[in-house]
Design a protein around this motif. Sequence first.
Motif, PDB file in Angstrom:
ATOM      1  N   GLU A   1      32.795  24.802  15.647  1.00 44.68           N
ATOM      2  CA  GLU A   1      33.791  25.835  15.402  1.00 44.68           C
ATOM      3  C   GLU A   1      33.114  27.177  15.139  1.00 44.68           C
ATOM      4  OE1 GLU A   1      36.879  24.750  12.672  1.00 44.68           O
ATOM      5  OE2 GLU A   1      37.112  22.758  13.552  1.00 44.68           O
TER       6      GLU A   1
ATOM      7  N   GLU B   1      40.393  26.258  15.699  1.00 40.66           N
ATOM      8  CA  GLU B   1      39.889  27.574  15.323  1.00 40.66           C
ATOM      9  C   GLU B   1      38.433  27.682  15.758  1.00 40.66           C
ATOM     10  OE1 GLU B   1      41.269  29.285  11.452  1.00 40.66           O
ATOM     11  OE2 GLU B   1      41.914  27.214  11.076  1.00 40.66           O
TER      12      GLU B   1
ATOM     13  N   ALA C   1      45.727  26.155  15.562  1.00 33.81           N
ATOM     14  CA  ALA C   1      45.614  27.377  16.359  1.00 33.81           C
ATOM     15  C   ALA C   1      46.838  28.264  16.168  1.00 33.81           C
ATOM     16  CB  ALA C   1      45.442  27.023  17.832  1.00 33.81           C
TER      17      ALA C   1
ATOM     18  N   SER D   1      46.794  29.931  12.798  1.00 32.13           N
ATOM     19  CA  SER D   1      45.664  30.835  12.558  1.00 32.13           C
ATOM     20  C   SER D   1      46.013  32.297  12.810  1.00 32.13           C
ATOM     21  CB  SER D   1      44.476  30.455  13.448  1.00 32.13           C
ATOM     22  OG  SER D   1      44.712  30.857  14.803  1.00 32.13           O
TER      23      SER D   1
ATOM     24  N   GLU E   1      45.263  33.774  15.434  1.00 35.76           N
ATOM     25  CA  GLU E   1      44.191  34.295  16.287  1.00 35.76           C
ATOM     26  C   GLU E   1      44.463  33.981  17.755  1.00 35.76           C
ATOM     27  OE1 GLU E   1      41.590  36.128  15.244  1.00 35.76           O
ATOM     28  OE2 GLU E   1      42.509  36.042  13.247  1.00 35.76           O
TER      29      GLU E   1
END
Length: 282
Positions: free
Chosen positions: A171, A198, A216, A219, A221
């Motif tokens: 990660e 992540e 995900a 997150s 992101e």
Amino acid sequence: MTDDLDVPVLDNHLHLDPRHGRGIEAVEEFARLGGTHLLVVNKPSWLLGVEPDEPDDFTPVFEETIDVVERATEVLPGRAWPVLGVHPGLIDRLVDDRGFTPGEARDLMQGGLEVASEFVADGAALALKSGRPHYDVSDAVWTASNGVTRRAFELGAECDCAVQLHTEATEDLTDLAAVAAESGMDPERVVKHYAAGELSGATPSVMSDKDRLERAAESGEPFLMETDFVDDPDRPGMVLGPKTVPRRVRWLLERGYDEAVRRAHVETPAAVYGIDTEATLQ
């Protein structure tokens, strides 16, 4: 659009093998479930009967991938794009089975990437694929593999394209992100295939199981979704099938992750690859 998802649905990494596998039948299944777009990565060269001695020997592998992508686009509500490169596992075949030194293997694999980059530069392919082994190797092979990956980043910078990576399970890819930046690439355009939910340093292409996707989505992101469908009749249970991404998109939408779905299938593809999954829907 097929089914009722009403959003672009991109599988960021899968393989199609019309010679030995399901080929376009798998694409049709993906589309029936609501899938719209595909990034099709060439199969490892040896699985298509190519044992290269020089860089041009990779050309038929790339051309076969481009051909199946054209056929896939004909049956998709959106379209497919080719991702071309040299699988990092090739270095073992060259060194262990064929007597190449690690340096010779590195040079051949870098040459194969240079051939792939010509297809990208001509507009026939979207991105490059490279990486390093995900298993223990000698220091010399590890160094050679990192040299191959660095060359992929240099070519990505020259072609202004993304680079998908096959790497060890991790990660944290900040080490390779730094190499990408040194090579002139934006690390955001470095994509780790088979990623967890992540990732630091690069953009994760998340394997589409529920636990990883929930991480995900939570997150906030950028991320992509993939199956790594291998299209190999001898390994029918290997990784995930072509129905998976559309099914997981429905699962995410049912749980209120609409923003995360848009992130994975519209915003991140635009930022990483420069593709518009909405405008390319028919």
